[in-house]
Design an enzyme around this catalytic site. Structure first.
Site, short mmCIF file in Angstrom:
data_model
loop_
_atom_site.label_atom_id
_atom_site.label_comp_id
_atom_site.label_asym_id
_atom_site.label_seq_id
_atom_site.Cartn_x
_atom_site.Cartn_y
_atom_site.Cartn_z
N THR A 142 0.93 -1.25 0.06
CA THR A 142 0.07 -0.13 0.12
C THR A 142 1.04 1.26 0.13
OG1 THR A 142 -1.91 -0.93 1.20
CG2 THR A 142 -1.64 1.20 1.36
N ASN A 143 1.83 1.14 0.90
CA ASN A 143 2.89 2.41 0.92
C ASN A 143 3.60 2.82 -0.52
OD1 ASN A 143 2.07 1.98 3.53
ND2 ASN A 143 4.11 0.91 4.11
N THR A 188 -8.00 53.06 -4.69
CA THR A 188 -6.91 52.54 -3.86
C THR A 188 -7.44 52.82 -2.47
OG1 THR A 188 -5.56 54.41 -3.75
CG2 THR A 188 -5.04 52.64 -5.40
N SER A 319 -34.41 38.41 -1.82
CA SER A 319 -35.00 38.73 -0.67
C SER A 319 -36.51 37.94 -0.37
CB SER A 319 -34.94 40.11 -0.14
OG SER A 319 -35.61 40.29 1.15
N SER A 320 -36.64 37.48 0.74
CA SER A 320 -37.98 37.20 1.06
C SER A 320 -39.00 38.29 1.53
CB SER A 320 -38.05 35.72 1.93
OG SER A 320 -37.48 36.33 3.14
#
Length: 466
Positions: A142-143, A188, A319-320
């Site tokens: 695996t390594n 700026t 917006s609601s």
């Protein structure tokens, strides 16, 4: 129990779905690691990376006389099926897990072995004919197999990310050309500075993102150095002489990437430096991208009480409770992706630092963080380009009016009347509300003809001789 077959490992017997190509060790990982909900099957490039590695390993073992021809051919055919996108649902384990990637490596070994058994006319689980460990994982650990597969996956994913990045660079560059005659004020510290064109502003967005293409590619190039043949800790135990160099050569031929064997396999096995530097390139991209999104939100603020220099495509009601409100939802979501990328980079840093001695066992979370970042960034870049950048329009009159009434244009007078006189004019303009133009004439500092030429916005966009 007719829907299951029984397999065994070090810990004993376990039931596995009878039709599954994966086996007992994958099943244990399914049972043990219910962590992120993001499965290996979510990252097809990673699965392809595993298949590349297993095919290169099989070819090397065959060439060194360790695999017979028929078994090699069937392993290679199965790997090609995985590379082509088949059987990816057979990789159902969580991306974040303990074991330093053993579960993922064994998932690939088991799927390939059981598919080969099917090709041989055998039943799944009859591993005496083709074993996940003895044949698919031959001369590997695996390594070395797991980190190499990660790198092959990341090389593929980087190509996709770079294409997405190139596409949005082109979109910003197209807007730069479209807005090349729109005069506006540069700023700026959120204060009026000097005039510029909106085209210059959007071309700067393109240029800053374009720089990151080479950074990503250069850093991804570190992934071509692999530790195949290192086996457990880099000493190459259980791998034949010559395996490391030959396997890297075969992997290069199979993938098309210039893969090479690491010069010191003991060093390469625990080393995660390439992940750290690639992640840092993504963090740099995220920082720049987030800054651009901040700018887009500022420039589109309003529409009546903000800058309102640009219009972003309206994507949804904002917006609601507030009728008519539309929010900059696309830059907002990209900002949030960038925050996630920056946070994941810290995860990569901690995971890379946490390795001890001859192995870094934290590679699962490390690789997941990087792959998640690429996935998020690809989606974010597409979303920003398609749902925002290409549809941006400029409010040309608003921009020009701001230039005409800005105190910032007094900067252009410095070479002609000096800094001290320019400061007095700016101060008086702020206190009285009069324009810079009229005050210069009132004080007889310049003729109207000279003043008109100096304060023509088009003459303030680039260097020129006094």
């Amino acid at each position: 129990m007719e829907n299951f077959r029984q397999e065994s490992d070090l810990l004993g017997e376990l039931n596995v779905p009878i039709g599954a190509y994966y086996g007992v060790q994958t099943q244990r990982a399914i049972d043990n690691f219910k962590i992120s909900g993001q499965l290996l099957s979510s990252y097809p490039e990673f699965i392809k990376g595993l298949a590349f590695v297993k095919k290169a390993a099989a070819k090397t073992n065959y060439e060194l006389g360790l695999l017979d021809q028929d078994l090699y051919f069937k392993i290679a055919e199965t790997c090609d099926e995985l590379i082509g996108g088949l059987f990816h649902s057979e990789f159902p384990i969580d991306m974040i897990q303990g074991g330093a990637g053993t579960s993922i490596n064994m998932n690939a070994n088991e799927v390939i072995a059981n598919r080969v058994l099917e090709k041989l006319g055998k039943n799944k689980g009859e591993y005496e004919f083709c074993s996940p460990n003895d044949h698919i994982n031959l001369s590997q650990s695996t390594n070395d197999a797991y980190p190499t597969a990660i790198k092959m996956g990341l090389l593929q994913m980087n190509e996709t990310l770079v294409k997405k990045l190139q596409s949005i660079v082109e979109a910003f560059r197209d807007k730069g050309k479209e807005f090349q005659d729109v005069i506006k004020m540069g700023r700026t510290q959120l204060q009026d500075a000097v005039p510029m064109t909106m085209g210059q502003e959007f071309e700067a967005f393109a240029a800053t993102l374009e720089e990151d293409i080479s950074k990503l590619n250069n850093n991804a190039n570190l992934f071509v150095e692999v530790n195949m043949g290192a086996t457990a800790i880099g000493t190459g135990i259980n791998a034949p002489i010559g395996y490391a160099i030959l396997c890297a050569k075969n992997l290069a031929e199979i993938t098309g990437y210039p893969v090479v064997s690491a010069p010191n396999l003991v060093e390469a096995t625990p080393d995660t430096g390439s992940y750290v530097i690639y992640s840092s390139a993504m963090k740099r991209l995220a920082v720049k991208l987030s800054k651009i999104c901040n700018d887009l939100r500022l420039l589109s603020s309003g529409p009546r009480a903000g800058l309102s220099e640009i219009n972003l495509p309206p994507m949804q009601p904002g917006s609601s409770i507030m009728p008519g409100k539309v929010n900059p939802v696309i830059p907002e979501v990209v900002n949030q992706v960038c925050f996630k990328v920056i946070g994941n980079d810290l995860t990569v840093t901690f995971a890379a630092e946490a390795g001890q001695l001859q192995l870094n066992v934290m590679e699962p979370v490390l690789s997941h963080a990087i792959m998640e970042n690429i996935h998020f960034l690809c989606n974010a870049l597409d979303t920003l380009r398609d749902k925002c950048v290409v549809g941006i329009t400029a409010n040309k009159d608003v921009c020009l009016n701001m230039v005409k009434h800005s105190i910032g244009i007094v900067t252009a007078l410095n070479p002609y009347i000096g800094y001290k006189q320019s400061t007095k004019i700016a101060k008086e303009a702020l206190e009285t509300g009069k324009s810079v133009y009229n005050l210069v004439l009132e004080h007889g500092l310049l003729s109207q003809e000279s003043l008109d030429e100096i304060l023509d916005p088009k003459n303030m966009l680039k260097p020129h001789n006094k």
